[in-house]
Design an enzyme around this catalytic site. Structure first.
Site, PDB file in Angstrom:
ATOM      1  CG  LEU A 223      -1.949   1.083   1.253  1.00 64.10           C
ATOM      2  CD1 LEU A 223      -3.016   1.132   0.128  1.00 64.10           C
ATOM      3  CD2 LEU A 223      -2.630   1.385   2.580  1.00 64.10           C
ATOM      4  CG  ASP A 224      -0.557   4.580   0.348  1.00 57.82           C
ATOM      5  OD1 ASP A 224      -1.395   4.226  -0.272  1.00 57.82           O
ATOM      6  OD2 ASP A 224      -0.561   4.997   1.701  1.00 57.82           O
TER       7      ASP A 224
END
Lengths: 280, 280, 280, 280
Positions: A223-224
């Protein structure tokens, strides 16, 4: 005259440009634009070429075949100006969707959007205005698996080439991330890697930064942490509240995402390991 | 390994890239960087290529000879990282000179400055600190012709390849402009074509603009009309006086000029009629 | 006419502006510039006022006394244009020092620099050129305590009001950070909070960001976590190496630091908990 | 609690701040934001104050009455967040209108748009989507006088406080400019004063500038010479055609105009002769 875009990557070695330009010349292609990059870390070679020719796309594809094989290229050949089939996912916030649809309608973003998917109904009127099918797929912990399966069905059914998360507020499963690898773009509302996770503008405000921004990146299971395509920041002062950061950031998010999608659609973005090569 | 820069322009026609890449391949050159542009207005073709090879510069020059001839190219071949012999002209203001000399000293601006010429003595200490010969050539209406003759002598004597006007406050004669055509760069303290002529910051203040800036351009006999290499602006508010514009602009002038000189020195700038092609 | 700067902060409550403006009016002060901010989180009030008057600084100080007491203000009164006594610490890199000294010499940075301290000798010539005393204080693990004691002696001896770390490559001890609390400014070469710690440009390159930058902040014992005064970024492409990031970043570091120091010197920066109020 | 905005200007003289803050204090107003400017050229004083109080707007107005009279102020008192009644004029291009309407709908632009006027029918669907009345007033040389009379009728009928020309492609008559003086804002697609008149992007391309931009300004009878409210530029390269400049510029035009309209609506813009004071 036909115009085509050749985008390719392969391990670097001498003779690539000469071989490619020779193949193109053999089918009457005049090179009108060309950019290349040799990555000093990965020793990969990247090239994007725009050509004009009287021959058709099949002739050009055939001419490039032996070169592609010889150098072990990942090579894509497309008609210049071809519209990329794009599915947009949204939740409740309209700004990024509005930017994408308006740019596509104005002819400056070369995508065709047959379908918009949302876990909420708020943005249906905007989809209707643009005459785009709106599919409501609510997501709960219990229905997440089915919801993602339904999404992949739509991707297959509509021959979707790119999925854009335009402030879609659900985290995709690892499986879905893998299934969409290299063809899903998200907009994160901070200048990553600062302020990952939730409420980045509030994090930024609490830290007292003087610049806020947005990051468009490919979606990965991490994520990210996906490869960054583009980033932009704007200046903020002490006098702005976190809520004002949110409002000010919308404009930046919309245009950063739209620019990244446009570059991707024009075959200007290639993956070099965990980073991107962007021939902007 | 040797690294060379090839920069070339010629009328556009098919086969240029293939011919150039073939010639380079024949002398073992691996292309590490390449940019090209085909001007839709002038139908000129521009290319800049960085190569690495075990062969020497003469071998590369020889290999490129037939191609140069065949396509009628204006072609330059230089060693990568070669320092451009540069003469800087100044009057009393130090900021642009300081930026240039500091960047050159830090190794980020590939120029060698054997000599600084000024119509005043104010900046001699700065030249001394950098160990650069400082030549004082006062200019009056009566002595202008001799002063310019003296300058051209210095240009010849020191094999100067580029003259940089770093806030030199004298207008060059048409003859001198012609003599230095394509190898003299000036910094103008406005975002041209706004506010030509004298006191541009005061003009900008009187007009109430919200952006002020600077323009680096080649010197031509047509004052403030030479081909633009680079421009930059900064935001100003109503609360700033014209004098504060002057102070705020210095930083912009210095870095715009330094960047333009750097691009020129790296053979990234070419003339396309009245405009520039900049492979930045 | 005398010009003074009043900068103040106190807990917010009604009547502050009226009380301050009344006191100033009573000693013939005309307010020429004024900015204020009420922090919604901390409920602190901040104000910076520029005034012109025929009276002297003692009269103004006396007039403000009762107001200061009534509202429990942290209030500073200084002559406009007064030069802040500043000590600069450096190691080997010249760019930030050069920017500071050049701006101070040009009259655009209102500081007086009586002394430069370094753990290396490399930048002595630059100090000499500007006629500033250069004190060499080498730092090893063994001598760190004495070195910091020596520094504090110099700070006291020269009545230093601000210490600037212009790419000083030693970490200050917690004790020194506390001793210099609110009067030491550092430049970090990333857009904090991204890329804390060592080699931030290399971290940024590895992550594939499209913007690099610099952050000027007050020094605190919590490394790279001090209140941010200013930040700036520039755009980078995939084609730049980490080493080129380093070179490109220098310019940004220098001007971000110089701007932050200038704002501090002009009493435009105040602390609001962990954040700064900047009346730029 | 009620929040109000006081914006005022008058000839400068001592005691203004004290008098205004005293009047506000007398009706329980706490000042939450305040900005002021004393123009050194015109000797006018400008101030914008945000206050919070339990009292109603009439009480505040009454308290300010004597001060207004004493200093000969041009003073406006409005409720914070009040929506400015705005009429938008367009022709065929949608981008600036889309930006304005989207921002207004999102709640970030404090205007109410009861009516859109156009000399073409192209943008009626966009007005319909937003539920705004669309009035088609074709303009020919023969009908111009009636068309402008009709516009003024609409302005009166709908109590319009601001007219926004969002790429309206007709030149207003001198009479209409005078009638709308100080309450009509236009967006010009260049960084004025460069490239006045028609086809500014093509002029910019022909000149070879490296920055293109947009200027939001008040409409005056002197075409493209009205007081500038805001400007913004973006970087362009030699590789972009004039048509691409047009497409790239749309985004800049839209957000520059929207920002200027927002500042005007929040009473942040005041006229200082031919220039503007912008308390942004």
């Amino acid at each position: 005259t036909n115009e085509f875009i050749v985008s390719l990557s392969c391990p670097d070695r001498p003779g690539i440009v000469h071989a490619v330009s020779g193949a193109l010349l053999s089918v009457g292609c005049n090179i009108t634009e060309s950019q290349q990059f040799e990555s000093p870390e990965t020793h990969n070679f990247f090239m994007r070429i725009a050509v004009a020719t009287d021959r058709d796309i099949e002739s050009v594809r055939e001419a490039l075949g032996p070169v592609r094989e010889q150098f072990g290229m990942d090579l894509k050949l497309t008609a210049a100006g071809a519209l990329l089939r794009t599915l947009i996912m949204v939740s409740k916030e309209a700004h990024a969707l509005n930017d994408l649809l308006f740019s596509q309608r104005a002819g400056t973003l070369p995508v065709h959007v047959p379908i918009i998917v949302s876990n909420h109904l708020d943005l249906k009127p905007l989809a209707d205005f643009h005459g785009i099918e709106f599919v409501h797929i609510p997501v709960t912990a219990a229905t997440k698996v089915q919801a993602e399966a339904k999404l992949l069905e739509l991707v297959a059914e509509h021959n979707i080439e790119l999925v854009v998360l335009a402030r879609y507020m659900q985290i995709l499963s690892d499986d879905l991330c893998r299934a969409l690898n290299g063809r899903a773009i998200n907009i994160h509302h901070s200048f990553l890697p600062s302020f990952k996770g939730a409420k980045p503008y509030h994090q930024a405000h609490a830290r007292g930064v003087k610049l806020i921004g947005a990051t468009a990146h490919y979606v990965t299971a991490d994520l990210d942490e996906g490869p960054i395509i583009d980033q932009e920041v704007i200046r903020v002062s002490h006098a702005r509240t976190a809520e004002q950061f949110v409002a000010m950031g919308r404009d930046v998010e919309g245009r950063t995402l739209t620019r990244a999608v446009g570059w991707h659609a024009e075959r200007r973005v290639m993956l070099d390991g965990h980073r991107t090569v962007v021939f902007s």
